[in-house]
Design a protein around this motif. Structure first.
Motif, PDB file in Angstrom:
ATOM      1  N   PHE A 221       0.809  -1.219   0.000  1.00 21.56           N
ATOM      2  CA  PHE A 221       0.000   0.000   0.000  1.00 21.56           C
ATOM      3  C   PHE A 221       0.844   1.271   0.000  1.00 21.56           C
ATOM      4  N   ASP A 222       1.945   1.259   0.747  1.00 25.19           N
ATOM      5  CA  ASP A 222       2.752   2.469   0.917  1.00 25.19           C
ATOM      6  C   ASP A 222       3.772   2.644  -0.206  1.00 25.19           C
TER       7      ASP A 222
ATOM      8  N   PRO B 161       1.875   8.133  -6.906  1.00 26.21           N
ATOM      9  CA  PRO B 161       0.564   8.482  -7.470  1.00 26.21           C
ATOM     10  C   PRO B 161       0.659   9.154  -8.829  1.00 26.21           C
TER      11      PRO B 161
ATOM     12  N   GLN C 197      -0.265   7.091 -12.198  1.00 27.84           N
ATOM     13  CA  GLN C 197      -1.643   7.039 -12.662  1.00 27.84           C
ATOM     14  C   GLN C 197      -2.080   8.384 -13.237  1.00 27.84           C
TER      15      GLN C 197
ATOM     16  N   HIS D  97      -8.283  -4.479  -0.072  1.00 23.00           N
ATOM     17  CA  HIS D  97      -7.874  -3.094   0.216  1.00 23.00           C
ATOM     18  C   HIS D  97      -7.480  -2.368  -1.076  1.00 23.00           C
ATOM     19  N   LEU D  98      -6.705  -3.041  -1.913  1.00 18.04           N
ATOM     20  CA  LEU D  98      -6.268  -2.438  -3.176  1.00 18.04           C
ATOM     21  C   LEU D  98      -7.440  -2.236  -4.132  1.00 18.04           C
ATOM     22  N   GLU D  99      -8.362  -3.185  -4.149  1.00 19.77           N
ATOM     23  CA  GLU D  99      -9.556  -3.030  -4.990  1.00 19.77           C
ATOM     24  C   GLU D  99     -10.390  -1.843  -4.537  1.00 19.77           C
ATOM     25  N   GLY D 100     -10.390  -1.597  -3.225  1.00 20.49           N
ATOM     26  CA  GLY D 100     -11.086  -0.426  -2.692  1.00 20.49           C
ATOM     27  C   GLY D 100     -10.455   0.880  -3.151  1.00 20.49           C
ATOM     28  N   GLU D 101      -9.188   0.820  -3.552  1.00 17.37           N
ATOM     29  CA  GLU D 101      -8.496   1.999  -4.094  1.00 17.37           C
ATOM     30  C   GLU D 101      -8.618   2.076  -5.615  1.00 17.37           C
ATOM     31  N   GLY D 102      -9.412   1.168  -6.188  1.00 15.31           N
ATOM     32  CA  GLY D 102      -9.648   1.194  -7.635  1.00 15.31           C
ATOM     33  C   GLY D 102      -8.709   0.344  -8.448  1.00 15.31           C
TER      34      GLY D 102
END
Length: 333
Positions: free
Chosen positions: A61-62, A66, A69, A98-103
Protein backbone atom coordinates in the motif's frame (compact mmCIF):
# COMPACT_ATOMS: atom_id res chain seq x y z
CA UNK A 1 1.23 -19.37 12.85
CA UNK A 2 4.74 -18.74 14.21
CA UNK A 3 5.71 -20.54 17.41
CA UNK A 4 8.54 -19.16 19.54
CA UNK A 5 9.77 -19.88 23.06
CA UNK A 6 7.81 -17.94 25.69
CA UNK A 7 11.08 -16.39 26.88
CA UNK A 8 11.58 -14.72 23.50
CA UNK A 9 8.06 -13.26 23.43
CA UNK A 10 8.15 -11.96 27.00
CA UNK A 11 11.63 -10.52 26.48
CA UNK A 12 10.25 -7.73 24.32
CA UNK A 13 6.73 -7.46 25.74
CA UNK A 14 7.46 -4.28 27.69
CA UNK A 15 9.70 -2.62 25.11
CA UNK A 16 9.13 0.12 22.52
CA UNK A 17 5.55 0.51 21.38
CA UNK A 18 6.47 3.23 18.89
CA UNK A 19 9.56 4.27 16.97
CA UNK A 20 10.94 7.82 17.47
CA UNK A 21 10.35 9.56 14.14
CA UNK A 22 10.50 13.23 14.98
CA UNK A 23 13.56 15.22 13.92
CA UNK A 24 14.30 12.99 10.92
CA UNK A 25 14.41 14.79 7.58
CA UNK A 26 12.76 12.42 5.11
CA UNK A 27 13.00 14.96 2.27
CA UNK A 28 16.78 14.59 1.92
CA UNK A 29 16.56 10.80 1.58
CA UNK A 30 14.93 10.92 -1.82
CA UNK A 31 16.63 12.40 -4.91
CA UNK A 32 14.80 15.25 -6.61
CA UNK A 33 15.90 14.54 -10.20
CA UNK A 34 13.25 11.92 -10.93
CA UNK A 35 10.77 14.30 -12.62
CA UNK A 36 13.03 14.06 -15.69
CA UNK A 37 12.43 10.30 -15.90
CA UNK A 38 8.66 10.81 -15.65
CA UNK A 39 8.72 13.30 -18.54
CA UNK A 40 10.60 10.81 -20.72
CA UNK A 41 7.96 8.19 -19.94
CA UNK A 42 5.24 10.63 -21.00
CA UNK A 43 6.97 11.27 -24.31
CA UNK A 44 6.88 7.52 -25.08
CA UNK A 45 3.20 7.09 -24.22
CA UNK A 46 1.84 7.28 -27.76
CA UNK A 47 3.68 4.00 -28.51
CA UNK A 48 2.27 2.23 -25.44
CA UNK A 49 -0.79 -0.02 -25.16
CA UNK A 50 -0.65 -0.84 -21.45
CA UNK A 51 1.19 0.10 -18.25
CA UNK A 52 2.66 -2.52 -15.91
CA UNK A 53 3.37 -0.96 -12.51
CA UNK A 54 5.76 -3.08 -10.44
CA UNK A 55 5.84 -2.68 -6.67
CA UNK A 56 7.22 -4.54 -3.64
CA UNK A 57 4.77 -6.98 -2.00
CA UNK A 58 6.14 -6.12 1.45
CA UNK A 59 4.80 -2.57 1.07
CA UNK A 60 1.68 -3.29 -0.96
CA UNK A 61 0.00 0.00 0.00
CA UNK A 62 2.75 2.47 0.92
CA UNK A 63 5.20 4.23 -1.37
CA UNK A 64 3.55 3.76 -4.76
CA UNK A 65 4.00 6.87 -6.88
CA UNK A 66 0.56 8.48 -7.47
CA UNK A 67 2.00 10.38 -10.43
CA UNK A 68 2.14 7.17 -12.48
CA UNK A 69 -1.64 7.04 -12.66
CA UNK A 70 -2.05 10.81 -13.03
CA UNK A 71 0.69 11.36 -15.61
CA UNK A 72 0.48 8.22 -17.70
CA UNK A 73 -3.16 8.78 -18.52
CA UNK A 74 -5.96 6.32 -19.12
CA UNK A 75 -3.88 3.44 -20.47
CA UNK A 76 -4.85 -0.03 -19.20
CA UNK A 77 -3.01 -0.67 -15.92
CA UNK A 78 -1.70 -3.87 -14.31
CA UNK A 79 -0.22 -3.82 -10.81
CA UNK A 80 2.47 -6.48 -10.31
CA UNK A 81 3.38 -6.98 -6.64
CA UNK A 82 6.82 -8.55 -6.89
CA UNK A 83 9.06 -10.26 -4.30
CA UNK A 84 6.12 -12.25 -2.97
CA UNK A 85 8.60 -14.77 -1.56
CA UNK A 86 9.80 -12.10 0.90
CA UNK A 87 6.30 -10.97 1.93
CA UNK A 88 3.98 -12.37 4.58
CA UNK A 89 0.88 -13.04 2.48
CA UNK A 90 -1.19 -14.87 5.08
CA UNK A 91 -3.79 -12.09 4.65
CA UNK A 92 -3.48 -11.89 0.88
CA UNK A 93 -7.25 -11.68 0.42
CA UNK A 94 -7.44 -8.61 2.66
CA UNK A 95 -4.58 -7.03 0.73
CA UNK A 96 -6.46 -7.59 -2.54
CA UNK A 97 -9.68 -6.18 -1.08
CA UNK A 98 -7.87 -3.09 0.22
CA UNK A 99 -6.27 -2.44 -3.18
CA UNK A 100 -9.56 -3.03 -4.99
CA UNK A 101 -11.09 -0.43 -2.69
CA UNK A 102 -8.50 2.00 -4.09
CA UNK A 103 -9.65 1.19 -7.64
CA UNK A 104 -6.96 -1.35 -8.51
CA UNK A 105 -8.75 -4.28 -10.13
CA UNK A 106 -5.88 -5.99 -11.96
CA UNK A 107 -3.26 -7.35 -9.55
CA UNK A 108 -0.76 -10.20 -9.86
CA UNK A 109 1.72 -11.30 -7.15
CA UNK A 110 5.06 -12.51 -8.54
CA UNK A 111 8.48 -13.84 -7.61
CA UNK A 112 10.77 -13.05 -10.53
CA UNK A 113 13.67 -15.01 -9.04
CA UNK A 114 11.76 -18.28 -9.41
CA UNK A 115 9.39 -17.10 -12.19
CA UNK A 116 6.32 -17.64 -9.99
CA UNK A 117 3.03 -16.44 -11.55
CA UNK A 118 4.91 -14.92 -14.50
CA UNK A 119 2.83 -16.90 -16.99
CA UNK A 120 -0.28 -14.98 -15.84
CA UNK A 121 1.02 -11.62 -17.04
CA UNK A 122 0.89 -11.78 -20.85
CA UNK A 123 -2.65 -13.28 -20.96
CA UNK A 124 -3.82 -10.53 -18.56
CA UNK A 125 -2.19 -7.81 -20.70
CA UNK A 126 -3.75 -9.27 -23.84
CA UNK A 127 -7.15 -9.20 -22.13
CA UNK A 128 -6.73 -5.60 -20.90
CA UNK A 129 -5.53 -4.27 -24.25
CA UNK A 130 -8.21 -6.21 -26.13
CA UNK A 131 -10.95 -4.53 -24.11
CA UNK A 132 -9.56 -0.99 -24.56
CA UNK A 133 -9.26 1.44 -27.46
CA UNK A 134 -5.74 1.41 -28.92
CA UNK A 135 -5.17 5.06 -29.79
CA UNK A 136 -3.22 5.44 -33.07
CA UNK A 137 -2.38 1.71 -32.99
CA UNK A 138 -5.61 -0.03 -34.02
CA UNK A 139 -4.09 -1.82 -37.03
CA UNK A 140 -0.81 -2.72 -35.34
CA UNK A 141 -0.78 -6.38 -34.29
CA UNK A 142 2.14 -6.06 -31.86
CA UNK A 143 1.86 -4.94 -28.25
CA UNK A 144 4.06 -2.31 -26.61
CA UNK A 145 3.99 -2.25 -22.80
CA UNK A 146 5.67 0.23 -20.46
CA UNK A 147 7.04 -1.07 -17.15
CA UNK A 148 7.05 1.56 -14.38
CA UNK A 149 7.65 1.61 -10.63
CA UNK A 150 9.72 3.06 -7.84
CA UNK A 151 13.42 2.03 -7.67
CA UNK A 152 14.57 -1.52 -6.95
CA UNK A 153 11.20 -3.30 -7.01
CA UNK A 154 12.20 -5.67 -9.82
CA UNK A 155 11.14 -4.01 -13.09
CA UNK A 156 14.15 -5.27 -15.03
CA UNK A 157 13.91 -8.66 -13.30
CA UNK A 158 10.30 -8.93 -14.50
CA UNK A 159 11.37 -8.32 -18.10
CA UNK A 160 14.09 -10.96 -17.85
CA UNK A 161 11.66 -13.40 -16.24
CA UNK A 162 9.13 -12.91 -19.04
CA UNK A 163 11.87 -13.56 -21.62
CA UNK A 164 12.90 -16.76 -19.84
CA UNK A 165 9.32 -18.01 -19.81
CA UNK A 166 8.23 -17.07 -23.32
CA UNK A 167 11.39 -16.82 -25.43
CA UNK A 168 13.65 -19.26 -23.54
CA UNK A 169 16.43 -16.72 -23.71
CA UNK A 170 18.74 -14.85 -21.33
CA UNK A 171 18.85 -11.43 -19.80
CA UNK A 172 18.00 -8.32 -21.77
CA UNK A 173 17.89 -5.82 -18.90
CA UNK A 174 20.49 -5.15 -16.21
CA UNK A 175 19.44 -5.95 -12.66
CA UNK A 176 20.99 -5.29 -9.27
CA UNK A 177 20.33 -5.13 -5.54
CA UNK A 178 20.63 -1.36 -5.39
CA UNK A 179 18.29 1.34 -6.69
CA UNK A 180 19.20 3.19 -9.86
CA UNK A 181 20.45 0.37 -12.12
CA UNK A 182 18.12 1.43 -14.95
CA UNK A 183 18.78 5.11 -15.65
CA UNK A 184 16.83 5.82 -18.84
CA UNK A 185 13.80 4.67 -20.79
CA UNK A 186 15.23 1.81 -22.83
CA UNK A 187 14.53 0.78 -26.40
CA UNK A 188 11.88 -1.90 -26.87
CA UNK A 189 12.67 -5.35 -25.50
CA UNK A 190 10.85 -8.35 -26.92
CA UNK A 191 9.31 -10.66 -24.30
CA UNK A 192 6.93 -12.78 -26.38
CA UNK A 193 6.53 -14.11 -29.93
CA UNK A 194 2.84 -15.05 -29.83
CA UNK A 195 1.46 -12.54 -29.23
CA UNK A 196 4.29 -10.30 -30.42
CA UNK A 197 4.98 -8.16 -27.36
CA UNK A 198 7.65 -5.60 -26.50
CA UNK A 199 8.35 -3.95 -23.15
CA UNK A 200 9.91 -0.60 -22.35
CA UNK A 201 12.00 -0.65 -19.16
CA UNK A 202 12.08 2.67 -17.28
CA UNK A 203 14.09 4.17 -14.39
CA UNK A 204 12.58 4.00 -10.93
CA UNK A 205 10.67 7.14 -9.99
CA UNK A 206 9.74 7.86 -6.38
CA UNK A 207 6.85 10.09 -5.36
CA UNK A 208 7.99 13.74 -5.10
CA UNK A 209 6.75 13.82 -1.50
CA UNK A 210 6.79 10.97 1.02
CA UNK A 211 3.77 11.02 3.34
CA UNK A 212 5.71 10.66 6.59
CA UNK A 213 8.97 9.41 8.03
CA UNK A 214 7.71 5.90 8.75
CA UNK A 215 6.72 5.39 5.11
CA UNK A 216 10.20 6.59 4.20
CA UNK A 217 11.77 4.04 6.53
CA UNK A 218 9.65 1.23 5.08
CA UNK A 219 10.75 2.19 1.57
CA UNK A 220 14.37 2.34 2.72
CA UNK A 221 14.18 -1.13 4.29
CA UNK A 222 13.03 -2.46 0.92
CA UNK A 223 16.06 -0.88 -0.77
CA UNK A 224 14.35 1.85 -2.79
CA UNK A 225 17.03 4.39 -1.78
CA UNK A 226 20.73 4.03 -1.10
CA UNK A 227 21.25 2.98 2.52
CA UNK A 228 23.76 5.68 3.38
CA UNK A 229 21.24 8.44 2.60
CA UNK A 230 19.09 7.27 5.52
CA UNK A 231 21.87 5.78 7.65
CA UNK A 232 22.48 2.07 8.04
CA UNK A 233 22.25 2.16 11.84
CA UNK A 234 18.98 4.12 11.77
CA UNK A 235 17.52 1.57 9.36
CA UNK A 236 18.82 -1.33 11.47
CA UNK A 237 17.17 0.20 14.54
CA UNK A 238 13.83 0.52 12.74
CA UNK A 239 14.16 -3.05 11.43
CA UNK A 240 14.77 -4.33 14.97
CA UNK A 241 11.72 -2.42 16.19
CA UNK A 242 9.54 -3.88 13.40
CA UNK A 243 10.78 -7.43 13.94
CA UNK A 244 9.98 -7.24 17.64
CA UNK A 245 6.58 -5.64 16.97
CA UNK A 246 5.72 -8.48 14.60
CA UNK A 247 7.18 -11.03 17.06
CA UNK A 248 9.62 -12.26 14.45
CA UNK A 249 12.59 -13.49 16.47
CA UNK A 250 14.59 -15.43 13.88
CA UNK A 251 17.33 -12.81 14.22
CA UNK A 252 18.06 -14.22 17.70
CA UNK A 253 18.82 -17.69 16.34
CA UNK A 254 20.47 -16.43 13.16
CA UNK A 255 23.06 -14.37 15.04
CA UNK A 256 23.31 -16.60 18.11
CA UNK A 257 22.08 -13.91 20.51
CA UNK A 258 21.24 -14.72 24.12
CA UNK A 259 17.69 -13.48 23.63
CA UNK A 260 15.44 -10.94 21.90
CA UNK A 261 16.43 -7.34 22.51
CA UNK A 262 15.16 -3.87 21.71
CA UNK A 263 18.57 -2.26 22.20
CA UNK A 264 20.09 -1.78 18.74
CA UNK A 265 23.55 -0.94 20.08
CA UNK A 266 23.67 -4.21 22.01
CA UNK A 267 22.38 -6.21 19.02
CA UNK A 268 24.83 -4.65 16.56
CA UNK A 269 27.72 -5.17 18.97
CA UNK A 270 26.85 -8.87 19.24
CA UNK A 271 26.55 -9.16 15.45
CA UNK A 272 29.89 -7.42 14.92
CA UNK A 273 31.65 -9.69 17.42
CA UNK A 274 30.09 -12.83 15.92
CA UNK A 275 31.03 -11.84 12.37
CA UNK A 276 34.44 -10.49 13.45
CA UNK A 277 33.60 -7.09 12.03
CA UNK A 278 35.84 -4.78 14.04
CA UNK A 279 37.96 -1.72 13.39
CA UNK A 280 40.94 -0.09 15.03
CA UNK A 281 40.34 3.36 16.47
CA UNK A 282 43.03 5.69 17.80
CA UNK A 283 42.29 6.94 21.31
CA UNK A 284 44.25 9.83 22.79
CA UNK A 285 45.45 9.06 26.32
CA UNK A 286 47.77 10.76 28.75
CA UNK A 287 50.66 8.69 27.44
CA UNK A 288 49.89 9.16 23.73
CA UNK A 289 47.77 7.52 21.03
CA UNK A 290 46.52 3.99 21.70
CA UNK A 291 44.92 1.72 19.09
CA UNK A 292 41.68 0.26 20.43
CA UNK A 293 39.68 -2.46 18.67
CA UNK A 294 35.98 -1.56 18.53
CA UNK A 295 32.93 -3.27 17.01
CA UNK A 296 32.15 -2.00 13.51
CA UNK A 297 28.52 -1.02 14.08
CA UNK A 298 28.02 0.18 10.52
CA UNK A 299 29.22 -3.12 9.02
CA UNK A 300 27.02 -5.05 11.46
CA UNK A 301 24.01 -2.90 10.50
CA UNK A 302 24.67 -3.58 6.80
CA UNK A 303 24.74 -7.33 7.45
CA UNK A 304 21.51 -7.12 9.48
CA UNK A 305 19.79 -5.32 6.58
CA UNK A 306 21.14 -7.75 3.96
CA UNK A 307 19.94 -10.70 6.02
CA UNK A 308 16.43 -9.23 6.24
CA UNK A 309 16.29 -8.41 2.53
CA UNK A 310 17.33 -11.93 1.59
CA UNK A 311 14.40 -13.36 3.55
CA UNK A 312 16.48 -15.18 6.18
CA UNK A 313 14.62 -13.44 9.03
CA UNK A 314 11.24 -14.56 7.70
CA UNK A 315 8.57 -13.11 5.38
CA UNK A 316 7.40 -9.61 6.31
CA UNK A 317 4.37 -7.41 5.65
CA UNK A 318 5.59 -3.91 6.48
CA UNK A 319 2.10 -2.48 5.86
CA UNK A 320 0.46 -4.68 8.48
CA UNK A 321 -0.64 -1.59 10.43
CA UNK A 322 -2.74 -0.45 7.46
CA UNK A 323 -4.36 -3.88 7.15
CA UNK A 324 -5.30 -3.69 10.82
CA UNK A 325 -6.81 -0.26 10.29
CA UNK A 326 -4.15 1.45 12.39
CA UNK A 327 -2.24 4.62 11.59
CA UNK A 328 1.57 4.35 11.50
CA UNK A 329 3.05 4.81 14.96
CA UNK A 330 4.21 8.29 15.92
CA UNK A 331 3.25 9.74 12.52
CA UNK A 332 4.63 13.22 11.91
CA UNK A 333 2.00 15.98 11.97
Amino acid sequence: MRLFPVSLCTAVASRRQSFPLHGRDVARWFPGHMAKGLKKMQSSLKLVDCIIEVHDSRISFDGRNPLFQETLGLKPHLLVLNKMDLADLTEKQKIMQHLEGEGLKNIIFTNCVKDENITQIIPKITELVGSSYRYHRAENMEYCIMVVGIPNVGKSSLINSLRRQHLKTGKAARVGGEPGITRAVTSRIQVSERPLMFLLDTPGVLAPQIGNVEIGLKLALCGTVLDHLVGEETMADYLLYILNQHRMFKYVQHYGLSGASDDIESVLKSIAVRLKKTRKVKVLTGTGDVNVVQPNYSAAACDFLRTFRSGLLGPMMLDRDILQGCLPADTDP
